[in-house]
Design a protein around this motif. Structure first.
Motif, mmCIF file in Angstrom:
data_model
loop_
_atom_site.group_PDB
_atom_site.id
_atom_site.type_symbol
_atom_site.label_atom_id
_atom_site.label_comp_id
_atom_site.label_asym_id
_atom_site.label_seq_id
_atom_site.Cartn_x
_atom_site.Cartn_y
_atom_site.Cartn_z
ATOM 1 N N ARG A 42 -10.059 -5.742 -0.006
ATOM 2 C CA ARG A 42 -8.694 -6.110 0.425
ATOM 3 C C ARG A 42 -8.708 -6.526 1.897
ATOM 4 O O ARG A 42 -8.133 -7.561 2.253
ATOM 5 N N THR A 43 -9.357 -5.724 2.748
ATOM 6 C CA THR A 43 -9.341 -6.075 4.174
ATOM 7 C C THR A 43 -10.113 -7.373 4.418
ATOM 8 O O THR A 43 -9.729 -8.174 5.266
ATOM 9 N N GLN A 97 -6.447 2.793 -4.498
ATOM 10 C CA GLN A 97 -6.858 2.871 -3.097
ATOM 11 C C GLN A 97 -7.268 4.281 -2.658
ATOM 12 O O GLN A 97 -7.964 4.453 -1.662
ATOM 13 N N LYS A 115 -5.873 -8.527 3.508
ATOM 14 C CA LYS A 115 -4.793 -7.689 2.982
ATOM 15 C C LYS A 115 -4.874 -6.303 3.603
ATOM 16 O O LYS A 115 -5.926 -5.890 4.082
ATOM 17 N N ALA A 164 -5.116 -2.304 3.712
ATOM 18 C CA ALA A 164 -5.683 -1.209 2.904
ATOM 19 C C ALA A 164 -5.671 0.047 3.759
ATOM 20 O O ALA A 164 -5.856 -0.030 4.972
ATOM 21 N N THR A 192 0.817 -1.227 0.000
ATOM 22 C CA THR A 192 0.000 0.000 0.000
ATOM 23 C C THR A 192 0.850 1.277 0.000
ATOM 24 O O THR A 192 0.289 2.374 0.008
ATOM 25 N N ASN A 194 -1.158 0.760 -7.307
ATOM 26 C CA ASN A 194 -2.045 0.477 -6.173
ATOM 27 C C ASN A 194 -2.562 1.774 -5.581
ATOM 28 O O ASN A 194 -3.709 1.862 -5.151
ATOM 29 N N ARG A 201 -12.872 -1.362 -3.192
ATOM 30 C CA ARG A 201 -11.610 -2.112 -3.387
ATOM 31 C C ARG A 201 -10.852 -2.268 -2.062
ATOM 32 O O ARG A 201 -10.342 -3.353 -1.745
ATOM 33 N N ASN A 202 -10.809 -1.187 -1.280
ATOM 34 C CA ASN A 202 -10.099 -1.264 0.002
ATOM 35 C C ASN A 202 -10.789 -2.233 0.958
ATOM 36 O O ASN A 202 -10.150 -2.987 1.683
#
Ligand SMILES: Cc1cc2nc3c(=O)[nH]c(=O)nc-3n(C[C@H](O)[C@H](O)[C@H](O)COP(=O)(O)OP(=O)(O)OC[C@H]3O[C@@H](n4cnc5c(N)ncnc54)[C@H](O)[C@@H]3O)c2cc1C
Length: 447
Positions: free
Chosen positions: A362-363, A279, A367, A369, A17, A275, A358-359
């Motif tokens: 990811r979480t 984000q 992942k 974010a 990130t 990225n 998208r964030n």
């Protein structure tokens, strides 16, 4: 403490990130950390004896920037419209000087305002990003104190540039104006509130609207698919050469000239988008005094030459650009925020709802974010479905197999093909992407 900061920054970098903005390096009071270039943009290398304050935890764009908090601290209120941020004046127009206008990205407004600030002694120097320094293929930030150097920095740089690593080189006794990307502006406001001396020496923050940037590897690929030999060095690179909206122009040592219109080289985006672009929830540079984008509209596009949409976020900046207008330096016409926003509806949605989705995804997948302290109050199921299509394209585009497409189809085919698919997709998704945008509201997730 140092080890905590080390771990924190490594975590941001390793988990993908880091935006490569250089803020951590610029905050290092030891001055011994630095940024290195990688295929995925600039990356920090921390010195073992660095002195990066804990403040970084609150303003690292790869981790968290609390937008609502900065709104309250800086403007004393939240924006009425979270899509556009707080507005003092909105215009469309350009720099009246034809040379500046032609050499710039859109209308040359950022260049003109920087020059005017310097010439009227409101700043001692400008902090700009210039393509071609230290070498033609690269871009970097520098402190300049002449109109010529400000003009040489005109045009957007669409690969990540570490801009804020300049911070610890600023003289707190001097007055600067800086051009920087949206989260960088927000981070600077946070540091200013915290009394960071170098951040306080920045008197004006100017910045582009920021949709997408691409990784530097895109340039190598573009050269290779255009048949340029690996060892044929780039001697000149311009992202927006020629008449607005311009074209990517690469000239190599052997004399090869590659040119690809802006609307065509957008085909590189699905394959190389950063990225940071995916984000960020800030398109219109909400904490810049002056935010400038391309004035995309059939009316302006049919005229060529270069038109900007210009958003001033406070009265001081509005007075400055009004004065420049009266003096004939800028040609501007007032615009309603609605019509200015309609020029960028897709990108505003891409950031304000797309990035949040998208964030969040990811979480959900464990992942990392970044957290910007707010979320859209409502997102319809159709918008989520549209995001699945968009994100699938980005995921596939990053795979080696899909990148092979670039080597099979020449730019002269994939450029127009991508552009036509993009326009078709825009039409198909327009209704969903605009639906609910007018009534966009947010929920503050962090106090
Ligand atoms: C990565 C990126 C994505 C963008 N996406 C969009 C978009 O989706 N839609 C849209 O309407 N506009 C977008 N823009 C803005 C647009 O490209 C123009 O920058 C803007 O219209 C200002 O034009 P101008 O002619 O006034 O600027 P100019 O007079 O050409 O001046 C450009 C100034 O911007 C600074 N600058 C250039 N690149 C960077 C950088 N990477 N970081 C910090 N400072 C920089 C330079 O220092 C220079 O002073 C983007 C810009 C960037 C850098």
């Amino acid at each position: 403490m140092t080890s905590n900061i080390d771990e924190f920054i490594q975590d941001v970098v390793n988990k993908g990130t880091c935006t490569g903005c250089g803020l951590c390096v610029g905050m290092d009071e030891s001055g011994q950390s630095f940024m290195i270039d990688t295929a995925r943009g600039p990356s920090p290398i921390l010195h073992k004896n660095h002195k990066i304050p804990e403040l970084i935890l609150k303003c690292c764009a790869g981790h968290s920037i609390n937008y609502p908090e900065i709104y309250m601290d800086f403007y004393g209120k939240y924006p009425e419209n979270w899509l556009t941020g707080i507005i003092s004046g909105v215009y469309t127009g350009y720099c009246t000087n034809g040379i500046i206008r032609r050499n710039s990205s859109s209308g040359g407004v950022l260049t003109a305002v920087l020059c005017s600030l310097l010439e009227s002694d409101q700043i001692d120097a400008a902090i700009v990003v210039t393509q071609g320094i230290p070498e033609p293929e690269k871009a970097s930030v520098s402190i300049v104190n002449s109109v010529d150097k400000i003009q040489a920095a005109a045009q957007s740089v669409y690969v990540p540039v570490s801009t804020l690593d300049i911070l610890n080189k600023l003289d707190p006794a001097k007055r600067y104006a800086i051009t920087c990307l949206p989260e960088q502006s927000a981070a600077l406001r946070y540091l200013q509130k915290c009394g960071h001396k170098q951040a306080l020496s920045i008197k004006y923050i100017l910045g582009p609207y920021t949709g997408t940037a691409i990784y530097p590897a895109a340039i190598q690929t573009f050269k290779r698919i255009s048949g340029v030999k690996k060892n044929d060095q780039v001697v000149s690179l311009k992202w927006r050469a020629g008449e607005w909206p311009g074209y990517l122009e690469i000239i190599t040592q052997s004399g090869i000239i590659l040119q690809s219109p802006k609307v065509y080289y957008n085909f590189l985006i699905p394959f190389f988008v950063t990225n940071a672009s995916l984000q960020s929830m800030d398109f219109s540079n909400e904490f810049a005094d002056l935010a400038v984008g391309d004035a995309w509209s059939p009316e302006f596009e049919s005229q060529g030459q270069g038109f900007s949409v210009v958003v001033s976020r406070n009265e001081k900046m509005t007075s400055l650009i009004e004065e420049m207008r009266q003096n004939g330096i800028l040609t501007l016409q007032p615009e309603s925020m609605e019509s200015a926003s309609s020029m960028h509806g897709h990108m505003i949605d891409f950031k304000k709802r797309g990035s949040y989705i998208r964030n969040r995804v990811r979480t959900m997948f464990g992942k990392k974010a970044p957290d910007f302290g707010y979320k859209p109050a409502r997102i319809g199921i159709n918008r989520i479905l549209v995001e699945i299509v968009i994100s699938t394209i980005f995921i596939l585009g990053r795979t080696k197999l899909f990148r092979l497409i670039l080597f099979v189809l020449p730019e002269s085919i994939i450029g127009p093909l991508f552009n036509s698919l993009r326009l078709k997709w825009k039409n198909v998704s327009r209704k969903t992407k605009r639906q609910g945008l007018k009534s966009y509201e947010v929920t503050i997730t962090r106090k």
